[in-house]
Design a protein around this motif. Sequence first.
Motif, PDB file in Angstrom:
ATOM      1  N   VAL B  14      41.118  39.397  47.565  1.00 38.89           N
ATOM      2  CA  VAL B  14      41.185  39.247  46.119  1.00 38.89           C
ATOM      3  C   VAL B  14      42.318  40.113  45.583  1.00 38.89           C
ATOM      4  CG1 VAL B  14      39.982  39.560  43.929  1.00 38.89           C
ATOM      5  CG2 VAL B  14      38.737  38.717  45.917  1.00 38.89           C
ATOM      6  N   THR B  15      43.207  39.469  44.838  1.00 41.19           N
ATOM      7  CA  THR B  15      44.341  40.200  44.262  1.00 41.19           C
ATOM      8  C   THR B  15      44.327  40.029  42.750  1.00 41.19           C
ATOM      9  OG1 THR B  15      45.824  38.293  44.428  1.00 41.19           O
ATOM     10  CG2 THR B  15      45.757  39.779  46.305  1.00 41.19           C
ATOM     11  N   ASP B  17      47.280  39.347  39.807  1.00 36.96           N
ATOM     12  CA  ASP B  17      48.685  39.097  39.498  1.00 36.96           C
ATOM     13  C   ASP B  17      48.856  39.264  38.003  1.00 36.96           C
ATOM     14  OD1 ASP B  17      49.763  38.584  42.032  1.00 36.96           O
ATOM     15  OD2 ASP B  17      48.966  36.543  42.011  1.00 36.96           O
ATOM     16  N   PHE B  50      46.468  43.987  45.739  1.00 34.19           N
ATOM     17  CA  PHE B  50      45.065  43.868  46.101  1.00 34.19           C
ATOM     18  C   PHE B  50      44.162  44.631  45.147  1.00 34.19           C
ATOM     19  CE2 PHE B  50      46.728  42.593  50.214  1.00 34.19           C
ATOM     20  CZ  PHE B  50      45.842  41.578  50.535  1.00 34.19           C
ATOM     21  N   VAL B  51      42.991  44.074  44.943  1.00 36.94           N
ATOM     22  CA  VAL B  51      41.933  44.805  44.265  1.00 36.94           C
ATOM     23  C   VAL B  51      41.281  45.730  45.285  1.00 36.94           C
ATOM     24  CG1 VAL B  51      39.752  44.594  43.025  1.00 36.94           C
ATOM     25  CG2 VAL B  51      41.535  42.885  42.687  1.00 36.94           C
ATOM     26  N   LEU B  57      38.056  44.458  38.207  1.00 37.66           N
ATOM     27  CA  LEU B  57      39.254  43.623  38.100  1.00 37.66           C
ATOM     28  C   LEU B  57      40.193  44.149  37.025  1.00 37.66           C
ATOM     29  CD1 LEU B  57      37.519  40.133  38.347  1.00 37.66           C
ATOM     30  CD2 LEU B  57      38.685  41.375  40.169  1.00 37.66           C
ATOM     31  N   GLN B  91      42.250  39.232  30.796  1.00 37.24           N
ATOM     32  CA  GLN B  91      42.187  38.329  31.948  1.00 37.24           C
ATOM     33  C   GLN B  91      42.690  36.958  31.547  1.00 37.24           C
ATOM     34  OE1 GLN B  91      38.730  36.264  34.351  1.00 37.24           O
ATOM     35  NE2 GLN B  91      38.543  38.479  34.632  1.00 37.24           N
ATOM     36  N   THR B  94      41.912  32.446  37.160  1.00 34.64           N
ATOM     37  CA  THR B  94      41.834  32.767  38.579  1.00 34.64           C
ATOM     38  C   THR B  94      42.325  31.581  39.390  1.00 34.64           C
ATOM     39  OG1 THR B  94      40.010  34.288  38.194  1.00 34.64           O
ATOM     40  CG2 THR B  94      40.287  33.454  40.432  1.00 34.64           C
ATOM     41  N   TYR B  95      43.111  31.862  40.385  1.00 34.08           N
ATOM     42  CA  TYR B  95      43.775  30.846  41.180  1.00 34.08           C
ATOM     43  C   TYR B  95      43.317  30.994  42.622  1.00 34.08           C
ATOM     44  CZ  TYR B  95      46.417  30.509  36.921  1.00 34.08           C
ATOM     45  OH  TYR B  95      46.752  30.346  35.595  1.00 34.08           O
ATOM     46  N   GLY B  96      42.764  29.920  43.172  1.00 30.83           N
ATOM     47  CA  GLY B  96      42.157  30.062  44.482  1.00 30.83           C
ATOM     48  C   GLY B  96      42.383  28.890  45.408  1.00 30.83           C
ATOM     49  N   VAL B 107      42.387  34.817  46.770  1.00 31.56           N
ATOM     50  CA  VAL B 107      42.036  34.434  45.409  1.00 31.56           C
ATOM     51  C   VAL B 107      42.662  35.451  44.470  1.00 31.56           C
ATOM     52  CG1 VAL B 107      40.156  34.339  43.741  1.00 31.56           C
ATOM     53  CG2 VAL B 107      39.933  33.193  45.937  1.00 31.56           C
ATOM     54  N   VAL B 109      43.222  36.863  40.668  1.00 35.47           N
ATOM     55  CA  VAL B 109      42.757  36.906  39.280  1.00 35.47           C
ATOM     56  C   VAL B 109      43.945  37.323  38.418  1.00 35.47           C
ATOM     57  CG1 VAL B 109      41.066  37.850  37.687  1.00 35.47           C
ATOM     58  CG2 VAL B 109      40.482  37.577  40.097  1.00 35.47           C
TER      59      VAL B 109
END
Lengths: 250, 250
Positions: B14-15, B17, B50-51, B57, B91, B94-96, B107, B109
């Motif tokens: 999970v990142t 951007d 990265f988270v 988040l 926010q 989210t792109y996955g 994924v 966020v």
Amino acid sequence: MSPYDPSAFPPFAVTVDLVVLTVRRHSLCALAVRRGEAPFQGRWALPGGFVRADEDLAMAAARELEEETGLCAHDPGTPAPAPGNGAHLEQLATYGDPKRDPRMRVVSVAHLALAPDLPAPKAGGDAHSARWAPVETFLEPEDEETGALAFDHAQILADGVERARSKIEYSSLATAFCPTEFTVGELRRVYEAVWGVALDPRNFHRKVTGTPGFLVPTGGTTTRQGGRPAQLFRAGGATLLNPPMLRPEV
Amino acid sequence: MSPYDPSAFPPFAVTVDLVVLTVRRHSLCALAVRRGEAPFQGRWALPGGFVRADEDLAMAAARELEEETGLCAHDPGTPAPAPGNGAHLEQLATYGDPKRDPRMRVVSVAHLALAPDLPAPKAGGDAHSARWAPVETFLEPEDEETGALAFDHAQILADGVERARSKIEYSSLATAFCPTEFTVGELRRVYEAVWGVALDPRNFHRKVTGTPGFLVPTGGTTTRQGGRPAQLFRAGGATLLNPPMLRPEV
DNA sequence: GATCATAGTCGTCTGCCTGACGATAAACAC
DNA sequence: GTGTTTATCGTCAGGCAGACGACTATGATC
């Protein structure tokens, strides 16, 4: 550290949770499932589940929606491919507090689904039962029997309801709560249920019929609401309402 | 299968951007960093990373923003805690897609950050360099030297720009592009840059000064734009603009 | 110092949209 | 038929936005 070193990233689970809304008996209702296992065993929660390894987020949400309700989701913008059992589905927001699930790190991509009134819900795999209830039931849990939703699902539901309430102002999204053919009065009752207000039938009629491309008459009429027969409409191609429908103060 | 069996969930990274926008020289600009490693080595990308295991988040996004720009993010709704170097952060989506990163399942966020005009960007850890450029540079990559953004970042940027364009219609978000004190003309130039249109100065002035709580005069004046001195304002408490600022038809 | 260019600010007018609400139409229940 | 319910059309006043004229206050230029 290289931010893309595959050995360095922390392990996450990714789920989708669904805020499924419909209008039943003049009130905005959400779908909840009863949890069959710990934590929060026996409590009500939003339907959802893991994203599979080869699955897009929207696909995962559509699959969960179909498993829980039998609804076939369609992307916003495209007309309903399966008239009568299609639902509007869009991504809502992502919730990733490290403590939101006590067992492990779970990031949940919440989705918002809007559907016409449905037959009784069928329970999904991990739920003992499922039910529709007015959103206030979950957001203001005075009811001893229902209790608060599991995890952070009350927050997710509140965000989904707020999205729906604001989005029907400036888009044709309210038609997602209606069957394929509907009357102006039925559409007005959707707005009234979602916003919790009473709207003037005459001004509402003028607004929606006067917005080009919003409604297209099908030619038929119906009398299913009692009173004078009403014209039937389908949702037109216009997805944006400009100027928007004004939500009355409080 | 139990959807919460810890041994059964697929592994995800999970990142976060960042779409960081500002207004420079009358045009809407985005921050991009040059990738220092494969894939897309040498291409421009959105900043991100990265988270971490113990991080929310929003915290991860704020940390990345600070690393890349030195900006201190603050939550929407609260006034800027550090006047002058605070940025709006929210926010985005989210792109996955399973194939969005060729190496592994990532994924992302995406978050949207809006900041006043800044000094030259400083390069983050994983980037050889960083720069501001008008959003069209990345969205319509005619420029041979710049090329398209890495991964699905062009889509993320487009979504962020669209969010900003629509949100300044009905909120006071445009003030996030301005320094703590600003004039009505500076605010108008923000709208003009973000929407890419010309607005009537007189009607704009009437609208923003006539909306209660939107702007509060500080008492000072400035002449930094040339011409007659203009009153200085700060953003007022009102976050929602009702009725909204109308975006002219294309 | 007069003139010009630039930007800011205040007004006016017109047209559109909304909210409030009267009036009519077409069905059903009794 | 009478009453009830719902749909639909019309009217009117107020508010707001777009178009645009007019005036003000600064710096730049001659």
